[in-house]
Design an enzyme around this catalytic site. Structure first.
Site, PDB file in Angstrom:
ATOM      1  N   THR A 130       0.849  -1.202   0.000  1.00 18.55           N
ATOM      2  CA  THR A 130       0.000   0.000   0.000  1.00 18.55           C
ATOM      3  C   THR A 130       0.881   1.246   0.000  1.00 18.55           C
ATOM      4  O   THR A 130       0.606   2.222  -0.723  1.00 18.55           O
ATOM      5  CB  THR A 130      -0.959  -0.007   1.216  1.00 18.55           C
ATOM      6  OG1 THR A 130      -1.493  -1.318   1.370  1.00 18.55           O
ATOM      7  CG2 THR A 130      -2.096   0.971   1.025  1.00 18.55           C
ATOM      8  N   ASP A 163       1.761   4.984   6.571  1.00 18.12           N
ATOM      9  CA  ASP A 163       2.103   3.565   6.516  1.00 18.12           C
ATOM     10  C   ASP A 163       0.830   2.722   6.434  1.00 18.12           C
ATOM     11  O   ASP A 163      -0.264   3.197   6.764  1.00 18.12           O
ATOM     12  CB  ASP A 163       2.913   3.173   7.764  1.00 18.12           C
ATOM     13  CG  ASP A 163       3.717   1.893   7.565  1.00 18.12           C
ATOM     14  OD1 ASP A 163       3.584   1.236   6.518  1.00 18.12           O
ATOM     15  OD2 ASP A 163       4.498   1.552   8.486  1.00 18.12           O
ATOM     16  N   GLY A 186       3.900  -7.400   8.748  1.00 18.99           N
ATOM     17  CA  GLY A 186       3.801  -8.407   7.694  1.00 18.99           C
ATOM     18  C   GLY A 186       4.938  -8.283   6.690  1.00 18.99           C
ATOM     19  O   GLY A 186       5.330  -9.257   6.047  1.00 18.99           O
ATOM     20  N   GLY A 187       5.481  -7.089   6.568  1.00 17.78           N
ATOM     21  CA  GLY A 187       6.608  -6.871   5.651  1.00 17.78           C
ATOM     22  C   GLY A 187       7.945  -6.866   6.377  1.00 17.78           C
ATOM     23  O   GLY A 187       8.966  -6.491   5.797  1.00 17.78           O
ATOM     24  N   GLU A 218       9.585   0.880  11.450  1.00 19.77           N
ATOM     25  CA  GLU A 218       8.290   1.583  11.335  1.00 19.77           C
ATOM     26  C   GLU A 218       7.954   2.274  12.655  1.00 19.77           C
ATOM     27  O   GLU A 218       7.506   3.428  12.669  1.00 19.77           O
ATOM     28  CB  GLU A 218       7.193   0.587  10.942  1.00 19.77           C
ATOM     29  CG  GLU A 218       7.340   0.110   9.505  1.00 19.77           C
ATOM     30  CD  GLU A 218       6.407  -1.007   9.096  1.00 19.77           C
ATOM     31  OE1 GLU A 218       6.294  -1.245   7.891  1.00 19.77           O
ATOM     32  OE2 GLU A 218       5.800  -1.645   9.972  1.00 19.77           O
TER      33      GLU A 218
HETATM   34  C1  5RP Z   1       5.308  -3.906   6.913  1.00 19.60           C
HETATM   35  C2  5RP Z   1       3.969  -3.519   7.407  1.00 19.60           C
HETATM   36  C3  5RP Z   1       2.946  -3.167   6.387  1.00 19.60           C
HETATM   37  O1  5RP Z   1       2.480  -1.910   6.631  1.00 19.60           O
HETATM   38  C4  5RP Z   1       1.822  -4.160   6.455  1.00 19.60           C
HETATM   39  O2  5RP Z   1       2.369  -5.479   6.335  1.00 19.60           O
HETATM   40  C5  5RP Z   1       0.800  -3.931   5.363  1.00 19.60           C
HETATM   41  O3  5RP Z   1       1.354  -4.238   4.138  1.00 19.60           O
HETATM   42  P1  5RP Z   1       0.541  -4.156   2.787  1.00 19.60           P
HETATM   43  O4  5RP Z   1       0.291  -2.721   2.523  1.00 19.60           O
HETATM   44  O5  5RP Z   1       1.474  -4.790   1.776  1.00 19.60           O
HETATM   45  O6  5RP Z   1      -0.709  -4.951   2.955  1.00 19.60           O
HETATM   46  O7  5RP Z   1       3.691  -3.466   8.571  1.00 19.60           O
HETATM   47  O8  5RP Z   1       6.145  -4.322   7.963  1.00 19.60           O
END
Ligand code: 5RP
Length: 229
Positions: free
Chosen positions: A37, A87, A102-103, A109
């Protein structure tokens, strides 16, 4: 007559990425998160890059994307405060509390978010939940503590697994590992964030409650909904 098709998840991400430009003031240094995103937000930033003084980024991946579009990236130590941090989230609840990581970028962050006066969360509607805990909770850990942290999560009813990449433990930008914990019901996000962050070997837990979202731009089939907390 044909019924208009619903926007895809990718289109919703594009919409909220563009909507976040509203929170960028000309001349700003912008805090930039990580994920698919946020990549849409970076694409949107490219259209106003001459108005962006610089960015502070939460990952190597976002730094590369920002530099590729010509936005200078500063070290977090060079900046005292940011007006906005943008974010995504893996989950966000009705209080603006989030699960993130998740990333695998959760530690940076949280560091960049802590510099910002306002946290703008950009998310498609699938991320809005009544209570946190459906998405496996990411926890960045020092590798030698992984097993004892795994046992502690078991006592809370969670099952922690080491995140792998290409069959090997994933190594974060900080040289550490990630545990993903399933089966938790995060009933007290503020308390859990404080408590888990105290466990020896935990670098960062992916509960963002003390640093919750100020605003969520939620991509829905009806358009972008702005939720203020
Ligand atoms: C990365 C994060 C991301 O903000 C979260 O995983 C959402 O990712 P996406 O926009 O790909 O769904 O916390 O560490």
């Amino acid at each position: 007559m044909t019924t208009p098709s619903l926007p895809t998840q990718d289109e919703l991400k594009t919409l909220v990425g563009q909507a976040a430009l509203r929170y960028v003031t000309p001349g700003d240094i912008v805090g930039v998160g990580t994920g698919s995103t946020v990549n849409k937000f970076i694409e949107a930033l490219a259209t106003i890059k001459d108005q962006v003084r610089a960015a502070v980024s939460s990952s190597v991946a976002s730094t590369e994307r920002l530099r590729a579009i010509g936005i200078p990236v500063l070290d977090a130590n060079e900046v005292e405060k940011l007006s906005v941090y943008v974010d995504g989230a893996d989950e966000i609840d009705g209080h603006g509390y989030m699960v993130k990581g998740g990333g695998a970028a959760l530690t940076r962050e949280k560091i960049v978010a802590a510099l910002a006066q306002r946290f703008v969360c950009i998310a498609d509607a699938s991320k809005l939940v009544p209570a946190l805990g459906q998405f496996p909770l990411p926890v960045e850990v020092i590798p030698m503590a992984a097993q004892q942290i795994t046992r502690r999560f078991t006592t809370l009813g969670g099952q922690a697994t080491l995140r792998l990449k290409d069959g090997q433990p994933l190594v974060t930008d900080n040289g550490q590992h990630i545990l993903d914990v399933r089966g938790l019901q995060i009933t007290d996000p503020l308390g859990w964030e404080s408590a888990i962050n105290q466990w020896p070997g935990v670098v960062t837990v992916g509960i963002f409650a003390h640093q919750k979202a100020s605003v969520c731009l939620l991509g829905t089939a009806q358009g972008v909904e702005t939720i203020t907390y």
